[in-house]
Design a protein around this motif. Structure first.
Motif, PDB file in Angstrom:
ATOM      1  N   UNK A 331     -21.069  19.056 -13.848  1.00 47.64           N
ATOM      2  CA  UNK A 331     -22.158  19.156 -14.818  1.00 47.64           C
ATOM      3  C   UNK A 331     -23.483  19.447 -14.111  1.00 47.64           C
ATOM      4  N   UNK A 332     -23.741  18.794 -13.000  1.00 40.34           N
ATOM      5  CA  UNK A 332     -24.978  19.007 -12.254  1.00 40.34           C
ATOM      6  C   UNK A 332     -25.070  20.448 -11.752  1.00 40.34           C
ATOM      7  N   UNK A 333     -23.980  20.962 -11.214  1.00 42.80           N
ATOM      8  CA  UNK A 333     -23.975  22.339 -10.721  1.00 42.80           C
ATOM      9  C   UNK A 333     -24.190  23.333 -11.860  1.00 42.80           C
ATOM     10  N   UNK A 334     -23.558  23.070 -13.005  1.00 43.19           N
ATOM     11  CA  UNK A 334     -23.687  23.985 -14.148  1.00 43.19           C
ATOM     12  C   UNK A 334     -25.123  24.010 -14.676  1.00 43.19           C
ATOM     13  N   UNK A 335     -25.712  22.834 -14.874  1.00 42.60           N
ATOM     14  CA  UNK A 335     -27.083  22.765 -15.398  1.00 42.60           C
ATOM     15  C   UNK A 335     -28.055  23.405 -14.406  1.00 42.60           C
ATOM     16  N   UNK A 336     -27.862  23.129 -13.131  1.00 43.71           N
ATOM     17  CA  UNK A 336     -28.735  23.676 -12.094  1.00 43.71           C
ATOM     18  C   UNK A 336     -28.673  25.194 -12.073  1.00 43.71           C
ATOM     19  N   UNK A 337     -27.464  25.739 -12.140  1.00 45.54           N
ATOM     20  CA  UNK A 337     -27.289  27.192 -12.124  1.00 45.54           C
ATOM     21  C   UNK A 337     -27.853  27.839 -13.387  1.00 45.54           C
ATOM     22  N   UNK A 338     -27.588  27.235 -14.543  1.00 48.84           N
ATOM     23  CA  UNK A 338     -28.029  27.817 -15.816  1.00 48.84           C
ATOM     24  C   UNK A 338     -29.551  27.839 -15.924  1.00 48.84           C
ATOM     25  N   UNK A 339     -30.208  26.727 -15.572  1.00 45.61           N
ATOM     26  CA  UNK A 339     -31.663  26.681 -15.679  1.00 45.61           C
ATOM     27  C   UNK A 339     -32.325  27.576 -14.636  1.00 45.61           C
ATOM     28  N   UNK A 340     -31.749  27.668 -13.457  1.00 47.29           N
ATOM     29  CA  UNK A 340     -32.314  28.559 -12.429  1.00 47.29           C
ATOM     30  C   UNK A 340     -32.286  30.004 -12.897  1.00 47.29           C
ATOM     31  N   UNK A 341     -31.185  30.406 -13.553  1.00 50.64           N
ATOM     32  CA  UNK A 341     -31.089  31.765 -14.077  1.00 50.64           C
ATOM     33  C   UNK A 341     -32.076  31.977 -15.225  1.00 50.64           C
ATOM     34  N   UNK A 342     -32.220  30.977 -16.094  1.00 48.76           N
ATOM     35  CA  UNK A 342     -33.102  31.113 -17.261  1.00 48.76           C
ATOM     36  C   UNK A 342     -34.570  31.215 -16.846  1.00 48.76           C
ATOM     37  N   UNK A 343     -34.968  30.486 -15.794  1.00 52.06           N
ATOM     38  CA  UNK A 343     -36.377  30.450 -15.401  1.00 52.06           C
ATOM     39  C   UNK A 343     -36.710  31.422 -14.277  1.00 52.06           C
ATOM     40  N   UNK A 344     -35.689  31.984 -13.639  1.00 55.16           N
ATOM     41  CA  UNK A 344     -35.939  32.921 -12.557  1.00 55.16           C
ATOM     42  C   UNK A 344     -36.464  32.274 -11.300  1.00 55.16           C
ATOM     43  N   UNK A 345     -36.208  30.997 -11.113  1.00 56.06           N
ATOM     44  CA  UNK A 345     -36.618  30.286  -9.907  1.00 56.06           C
ATOM     45  C   UNK A 345     -35.649  29.128  -9.692  1.00 56.06           C
ATOM     46  N   UNK A 346     -35.502  28.682  -8.440  1.00 57.29           N
ATOM     47  CA  UNK A 346     -34.535  27.602  -8.186  1.00 57.29           C
ATOM     48  C   UNK A 346     -34.961  26.293  -8.823  1.00 57.29           C
ATOM     49  N   UNK A 347     -34.033  25.644  -9.521  1.00 55.90           N
ATOM     50  CA  UNK A 347     -34.273  24.359 -10.173  1.00 55.90           C
ATOM     51  C   UNK A 347     -33.286  23.338  -9.603  1.00 55.90           C
ATOM     52  N   UNK A 348     -33.822  22.203  -9.155  1.00 55.46           N
ATOM     53  CA  UNK A 348     -32.978  21.143  -8.638  1.00 55.46           C
ATOM     54  C   UNK A 348     -32.717  20.120  -9.737  1.00 55.46           C
ATOM     55  N   UNK A 349     -31.477  19.675  -9.838  1.00 53.07           N
ATOM     56  CA  UNK A 349     -31.074  18.707 -10.857  1.00 53.07           C
ATOM     57  C   UNK A 349     -30.547  17.462 -10.153  1.00 53.07           C
ATOM     58  N   UNK A 350     -31.042  16.303 -10.559  1.00 55.04           N
ATOM     59  CA  UNK A 350     -30.580  15.031 -10.004  1.00 55.04           C
ATOM     60  C   UNK A 350     -29.903  14.235 -11.106  1.00 55.04           C
ATOM     61  N   UNK A 351     -29.097  13.254 -10.717  1.00 53.05           N
ATOM     62  CA  UNK A 351     -28.466  12.370 -11.704  1.00 53.05           C
ATOM     63  C   UNK A 351     -28.885  10.942 -11.409  1.00 53.05           C
ATOM     64  N   UNK A 352     -29.173  10.190 -12.481  1.00 48.23           N
ATOM     65  CA  UNK A 352     -29.632   8.809 -12.342  1.00 48.23           C
ATOM     66  C   UNK A 352     -28.955   7.939 -13.391  1.00 48.23           C
ATOM     67  N   UNK A 353     -29.012   6.650 -13.158  1.00 49.27           N
ATOM     68  CA  UNK A 353     -28.532   5.665 -14.125  1.00 49.27           C
ATOM     69  C   UNK A 353     -29.472   4.474 -14.068  1.00 49.27           C
ATOM     70  N   UNK A 354     -29.789   3.928 -15.234  1.00 55.54           N
ATOM     71  CA  UNK A 354     -30.667   2.754 -15.292  1.00 55.54           C
ATOM     72  C   UNK A 354     -29.860   1.462 -15.336  1.00 55.54           C
ATOM     73  N   UNK A 355     -28.529   1.565 -15.229  1.00 52.23           N
ATOM     74  CA  UNK A 355     -27.697   0.368 -15.229  1.00 52.23           C
ATOM     75  C   UNK A 355     -28.044  -0.492 -14.012  1.00 52.23           C
ATOM     76  N   UNK A 356     -28.051  -1.819 -14.153  1.00 50.29           N
ATOM     77  CA  UNK A 356     -28.414  -2.704 -13.028  1.00 50.29           C
ATOM     78  C   UNK A 356     -27.611  -2.416 -11.767  1.00 50.29           C
ATOM     79  N   UNK A 357     -26.336  -2.065 -11.911  1.00 50.84           N
ATOM     80  CA  UNK A 357     -25.505  -1.812 -10.730  1.00 50.84           C
ATOM     81  C   UNK A 357     -25.974  -0.600  -9.947  1.00 50.84           C
TER      82      UNK A 357
END
Length: 613
Positions: A331-357
């Motif tokens: 999912x991260x690779x797909x979103x990163x690739x799709x947005x980079x193509x849409x905006x014409x510049x490299x976009x970095x995508x990170x994943x986070x969780x707010x769960x205590x663990x």
């Protein structure tokens, strides 16, 4: 009544109005009457101000506006026929007039809630800003006031405005709480945020609710959900503009402001629209995407809007703990690739969780990614503000140049008539398309299952996949019909500008249907019997999920339609209104254009505010 009759009125209210001398005498009588009343009140210790509750003047104006709207409603052809028969052209003229008057009344209503632009003393040395503000006020370019206010508010202090943006339930409020390291904002599985909520640093917790008229109410954390959550303030019934919070949090040091916005696709289009209007003042936009959901057109449009606003961008996949590691990476690779193509510049995508663990990983992202970006935004704040000011000034120049080169006669006859007809067509189209959305929500499932029945009769090996394909085709056809109807309105208006929201029609996403084994849909017997049993099983297995999906999608389409029609309405009517205001003094237009061009060509420091070119 003593203020006088309006000489420009089309329908004078009074006959035989008294002359100035008689009015002066009447005012003297009125002064004596008030003096007598005041002496009595003073003698009886009756307070002049507190004896009766004051009524906000804006409510009185809005009451008058409601009466004016009723009058405009009666300009429709079926009412005007009382004055005589109408031909086809007469009916079109009536609809056009009612539509354009409605737009003007909308502008007046909005104006009642606005304050005139005022430049703080600390910004008076910015020659371009001063010239731009004066031009906007002088030529009544009312639609640009909000943009100027955003620029001014963003420069009140050394702040970095950080906006949390994304679809409903994508985890924006939870992320704000995690960054603040305290459960300040309400969160939940259903749409929660109803009002833009801004959090800045303060030595103690302080919460203020600001309504559309600018009134401020101090509230406590205990009642905060009643003001900013859908459950407590459904549809923003409290008529709030925003809620501001001061809180002691480490992430807010250095002038950082975190803004939680209503999710796009919420139950109320006004809330989503308010989130979009915040973009021009944003320094950093954090787009949150549920890691278990797909990338939507609205996410891509948000990224483009931030890019156009010269804002920095971070993209987060939230709720990462709910997705398997390999699926999360895909999912991260797909979103990163799709947005980079849409905006014409490299976009970095990170994943986070707010769960205590996952608190350690959350702190690592905050310290290694977010904080450096905030520092860069603070360093670039002056450059970014100058870019936005330059962009706005060039937009004003284009508007004034158009007004200068249009002939008054052409504008009065063709532009105004064309604008009115287009507005009337847009009103009719919006009503028809809202009905189309309702039809899709109510009957879409039945249509799909009816079309699926002959397919199941012929081959039931992949009936669930065939139903998904049919549902997607139906939804896509409805969207195409809606866009085609709106394009026809835009062509009628002959307007070259095309609202960006037309590119953001919400995608249709059908959740997985129940597993449909070929054995369940293998029915033996005569064709009528097979058709009856297959229809029955299709309804049992797929009617409910299809119905729920179509109802939700119809609501999304209605929200998108509302935003798009409002954008079209302002685009169609704004040119005529701006031109009318500017056409009153072409000498002033030329002077303002010359001044703005000099400042744009030579730079903001070339001419001081006190030395007009």
């Amino acid at each position: 009544m003593l203020e006088g009759d309006d000489p420009a009125a089309l329908f004078p209210r009074y006959a035989d109005y008294p002359d100035a001398a008689r009015i002066a005498v009447l005012r003297t009588h009125l002064a004596r009457l008030r003096s007598l009343m005041r002496r009595f009140m003073d003698a009886q210790s009756i307070a002049q101000q507190a004896s009766l509750p004051a009524v906000d003047a804006s409510w009185g104006f809005q009451t008058r506006m409601s009466m004016a709207r009723n009058a405009v409603f009666e300009l429709r052809p079926r009412y005007v026929r009382g004055y005589g028969e109408l031909d086809a052209q007469g009916e079109q003229d009536c609809r056009a007039l009612a539509a354009e008057l409605g737009l003007l009344l909308d502008d007046i209503t909005h104006e009642l809630r606005r304050q005139p632009l005022a430049i703080p003393e600390s910004r008076r040395d910015d020659a371009l800003l001063v010239a731009l503000t004066e031009a906007i006020e002088r030529h009544q370019l009312l639609e640009l006031r909000g943009t100027v206010r955003n620029l001014l508010e963003g420069q009140e202090s050394d702040r970095v405005e950080v906006a949390l943006l994304g679809r409903v339930s994508s985890g924006k409020s939870s992320l704000v709480n995690a960054l603040l390291e305290q459960p300040l904002l309400p969160v939940g599985a259903v749409p929660v945020t109803a009002v833009v909520t801004r959090v800045r640093h303060g030595d103690a917790l302080r919460i203020r609710a600001i309504d559309l008229e600018g009134h401020v109410e101090e509230i406590t954390a205990a009642v905060l959900p009643q003001y900013i959550a859908e459950s407590g303030n459904a549809g923003n019934r409290r008529r709030l503009r925003e809620v501001t919070i001061e809180a002691p949090a480490d992430i807010l040091h250095g002038g950082i402001v975190l803004t939680d916005t209503p999710g796009l696709g919420s139950l109320h289009a006004t809330a989503s629209a308010h989130a979009l209007t915040y973009l021009p003042r944003c320094d950093l936009g954090i787009i949150t995407i549920d890691a278990s959901a797909t990338l939507s057109m609205q996410d891509a449009d948000l990224a483009r809007a931030l890019q156009q606003a010269h804002a920095s961008l971070l993209v987060l996949l939230t709720k990462a703990d709910t997705v398997a590691a390999d699926a999360l990476e895909q999912q991260r690779d797909y979103v990163q690739r799709s947005l980079s193509e849409a905006l014409g510049e490299p976009i970095r995508v990170a994943d986070v969780s707010v769960a205590p663990a996952h608190s350690g990983a959350m702190r690592h992202w905050r310290d290694t990614v977010l904080r450096p970006v905030l520092a860069q935004c603070a360093a670039r704040s002056g450059e970014r503000a100058a870019q936005r000011l330059d962009q706005l000034a060039r937009r004003v120049c284009v508007t004034l140049e158009q007004a200068l080169h249009e002939s008054p006669a052409a504008t009065e006859t063709t532009a105004r008539q064309g604008s009115g007809a287009a507005l009337a067509a847009l009103s009719d189209a919006e009503t028809a398309l809202r009905n189309l959305c309702s039809e899709l929500g109510q009957h879409g499932a039945a249509v799909v299952l009816n079309d699926a029945l002959p397919l199941a009769m012929a081959d039931a090996s992949d009936i669930a996949g065939q139903v998904v394909a049919l549902a997607s085709q139906l939804a896509d056809q409805v969207v195409r019909d809606m866009v085609a109807r709106l394009q026809a309105v835009n062509r009628q208006a002959d307007d070259g500008q095309w609202p960006a929201s037309l590119r953001g029609a919400p995608p249709f996403v059908l959740a997985a249907l129940p597993d449909a084994s070929p054995q369940r849909y293998t029915v033996r017997g005569p064709p009528p019997w097979r058709r009856y049993r297959l229809r029955q099983r299709l309804r049992q297995d797929m009617q409910f999920p299809l119905q729920q999906t179509f109802l939700a999608y119809a609501q999304e389409l209605k929200e998108w339609l509302t935003r798009t029609c409002e954008s079209l309405r302002q685009s169609v009517g704004g040119v005529v209104l701006a031109t009318d205001g500017a056409r009153t003094d072409q000498t002033a237009i030329r002077e303002d254009l010359a001044r703005l061009h000099i400042l744009l060509d030579e730079g903001p420091s070339a001419v001081s505010a006190g030395e007009p070119p």
